[in-house]
Design a protein around this motif. Structure first.
Motif, PDB file in Angstrom:
ATOM      1  N   GLN B  33       0.840  -1.201   0.000  1.00  0.00           N
ATOM      2  CA  GLN B  33       0.000   0.000   0.000  1.00  0.00           C
ATOM      3  C   GLN B  33       0.871   1.246   0.000  1.00  0.00           C
ATOM      4  OE1 GLN B  33      -2.364  -0.490   3.555  1.00  0.00           O
ATOM      5  NE2 GLN B  33      -2.941  -2.580   2.983  1.00  0.00           N
ATOM      6  N   TRP B  34       0.382   2.297  -0.640  1.00  0.00           N
ATOM      7  CA  TRP B  34       1.024   3.608  -0.614  1.00  0.00           C
ATOM      8  C   TRP B  34       0.078   4.600   0.070  1.00  0.00           C
ATOM      9  CZ3 TRP B  34       5.901   5.103  -2.024  1.00  0.00           C
ATOM     10  CH2 TRP B  34       6.659   4.203  -2.789  1.00  0.00           C
ATOM     11  N   TYR B  35       0.666   5.401   0.952  1.00  0.00           N
ATOM     12  CA  TYR B  35      -0.072   6.423   1.670  1.00  0.00           C
ATOM     13  C   TYR B  35       0.627   7.770   1.491  1.00  0.00           C
ATOM     14  CZ  TYR B  35      -2.345   2.647   4.355  1.00  0.00           C
ATOM     15  OH  TYR B  35      -3.061   1.540   4.743  1.00  0.00           O
ATOM     16  N   LEU B  45      -4.643   6.605   2.524  1.00  0.00           N
ATOM     17  CA  LEU B  45      -4.357   5.561   1.550  1.00  0.00           C
ATOM     18  C   LEU B  45      -4.528   6.080   0.125  1.00  0.00           C
ATOM     19  CD1 LEU B  45      -3.788   2.513   1.014  1.00  0.00           C
ATOM     20  CD2 LEU B  45      -6.279   2.209   0.964  1.00  0.00           C
ATOM     21  N   LEU B  46      -3.499   5.828  -0.717  1.00  0.00           N
ATOM     22  CA  LEU B  46      -3.570   6.215  -2.128  1.00  0.00           C
ATOM     23  C   LEU B  46      -3.952   5.014  -2.992  1.00  0.00           C
ATOM     24  CD1 LEU B  46      -0.323   8.395  -2.384  1.00  0.00           C
ATOM     25  CD2 LEU B  46      -2.687   9.199  -2.234  1.00  0.00           C
ATOM     26  N   LEU B  58      -3.370   6.856 -10.760  1.00  0.00           N
ATOM     27  CA  LEU B  58      -4.289   7.715 -10.027  1.00  0.00           C
ATOM     28  C   LEU B  58      -3.970   9.131 -10.480  1.00  0.00           C
ATOM     29  CD1 LEU B  58      -6.407   7.686  -7.678  1.00  0.00           C
ATOM     30  CD2 LEU B  58      -4.502   8.115  -6.123  1.00  0.00           C
ATOM     31  N   LYS B  59      -4.673   9.587 -11.528  1.00  0.00           N
ATOM     32  CA  LYS B  59      -4.421  10.897 -12.137  1.00  0.00           C
ATOM     33  C   LYS B  59      -2.952  10.991 -12.554  1.00  0.00           C
ATOM     34  CE  LYS B  59      -8.155  13.190  -9.657  1.00  0.00           C
ATOM     35  NZ  LYS B  59      -8.557  14.281  -8.740  1.00  0.00           N
ATOM     36  N   ARG B  60      -2.159  11.841 -11.952  1.00  0.00           N
ATOM     37  CA  ARG B  60      -0.753  12.015 -12.346  1.00  0.00           C
ATOM     38  C   ARG B  60       0.188  11.054 -11.602  1.00  0.00           C
ATOM     39  NH1 ARG B  60       0.849  15.840 -10.143  1.00  0.00           N
ATOM     40  NH2 ARG B  60      -0.966  16.388  -8.879  1.00  0.00           N
ATOM     41  N   GLY B  85       4.209  16.332   0.689  1.00  0.00           N
ATOM     42  CA  GLY B  85       3.817  15.490   1.819  1.00  0.00           C
ATOM     43  C   GLY B  85       4.804  14.367   2.027  1.00  0.00           C
ATOM     44  N   LEU B  86       4.491  13.511   2.980  1.00  0.00           N
ATOM     45  CA  LEU B  86       5.309  12.337   3.277  1.00  0.00           C
ATOM     46  C   LEU B  86       4.645  11.128   2.612  1.00  0.00           C
ATOM     47  CD1 LEU B  86       7.675  11.102   4.969  1.00  0.00           C
ATOM     48  CD2 LEU B  86       5.979  10.707   6.776  1.00  0.00           C
ATOM     49  N   TYR B  87       5.379  10.446   1.754  1.00  0.00           N
ATOM     50  CA  TYR B  87       4.858   9.272   1.053  1.00  0.00           C
ATOM     51  C   TYR B  87       5.381   8.019   1.741  1.00  0.00           C
ATOM     52  CZ  TYR B  87       3.033  12.339  -2.487  1.00  0.00           C
ATOM     53  OH  TYR B  87       2.312  13.312  -3.136  1.00  0.00           O
ATOM     54  N   LEU B  88       4.466   7.196   2.189  1.00  0.00           N
ATOM     55  CA  LEU B  88       4.790   5.988   2.946  1.00  0.00           C
ATOM     56  C   LEU B  88       4.346   4.757   2.176  1.00  0.00           C
ATOM     57  CD1 LEU B  88       3.404   7.324   6.316  1.00  0.00           C
ATOM     58  CD2 LEU B  88       5.781   6.676   5.987  1.00  0.00           C
ATOM     59  N   CYS B  89       5.178   3.715   2.206  1.00  0.00           N
ATOM     60  CA  CYS B  89       4.733   2.440   1.666  1.00  0.00           C
ATOM     61  C   CYS B  89       4.628   1.441   2.823  1.00  0.00           C
ATOM     62  CB  CYS B  89       5.661   1.925   0.584  1.00  0.00           C
ATOM     63  SG  CYS B  89       7.339   1.532   1.101  1.00  0.00           S
TER      64      CYS B  89
END
Lengths: 113, 112
Positions: B33-35, B45-46, B58-60, B85-89
């Motif tokens: 998962q990517w957040y 959640l992305l 997801l769009k761009r 932002g902070l991107y978390l996996c």
């Protein structure tokens, strides 16, 4: 549908005190997980509850404890606070246990002086 | 031991640029998962990727799960300031005592 709510949003305590944080999951979600987030360590898993039972536990000392009620609401408690406990405490809910997609609350910012 | 390595740790770019961030492990995950997390808020959640080689858009934002389900990438095209932002996996381990394993995140700043 309302999101995950956490109370309080901000808390200041002194060393040696104890604190209780509360989390209300999304309606219908039965799994609640707690995390500690600090800049240096990232998201650290504390514990997960499902149907009032603790299913998983992270590597935190016994000063950290939690519980879940029959309505899926959850609380976590930290006793004998230390300076290093200062962090953002996040609660996440999901329909089923934590490997599923999680929905996070805004967190409780705890500062220990 | 950090089972999920995210790189780079920090990234500062200008609006309109493209970027890729990575999430790598020596472990196999059943899903990943990517957040994205903004300051003062919890992660959101992305996307979830499940199948090796899977690509989701997801769009761009384009997410890819590695063929061996050990790594993932997130590519952002024409970054905007709102992407900051902070991107978390987070990887889901297989087995009975399953739990999510989190990376430390990539902190992205998109400057106007």
């Amino acid at each position: 549908k309302a999101g995950v709510t956490q109370t309080p949003r901000y808390l200041i305590k002194t060393r040696g005190q104890q604190v209780t944080l509360s989390c209300s999951p999304i309606s219908g979600h039965r799994s609640v997980s707690w995390y500690q987030q600090t800049p240096g360590q990232g998201l650290q898993f504390l514990f997960e509850y499902f149907s009032e039972t603790q299913r998983n536990k992270g590597n935190f000392p016994g000063r950290f404890s939690g519980r879940q009620f029959s309505n899926s609401r959850s609380e976590m408690n930290v006793s004998t606070l230390e300076l290093g406990d200062s962090a953002l405490y996040l609660c996440a809910s999901s329909l089923a246990p934590a490997r599923n997609e999680q929905f996070f609350g805004p967190g409780t910012r705890l500062t220990v002086l | 031991t950090q089972l999920l390595e995210q790189s780079p740790q920090f990234l500062s770019i200008q609006e309109g640029e493209n970027l890729t961030v990575y999430c790598n492990s020596s472990s196999v995950f059943s899903s990943l998962q990517w957040y994205r997390q903004e300051p003062g808020e919890g992660p959101v959640l992305l996307v979830t990727v499940v199948t090796g080689g899977e690509v989701k858009k997801l769009k761009r934002l384009t997410f890819q799960f590695g063929d061996a389900r050990k790594d993932s990438s997130l590519h952002i095209t024409a970054a905007q300031t709102g992407d900051t932002g902070l991107y978390l996996c987070a990887g889901a381990q297989a087995g009975n005592n399953r739990k999510l394993i989190w990376g430390l995140g990539t902190s992205l700043a998109v400057n106007p």
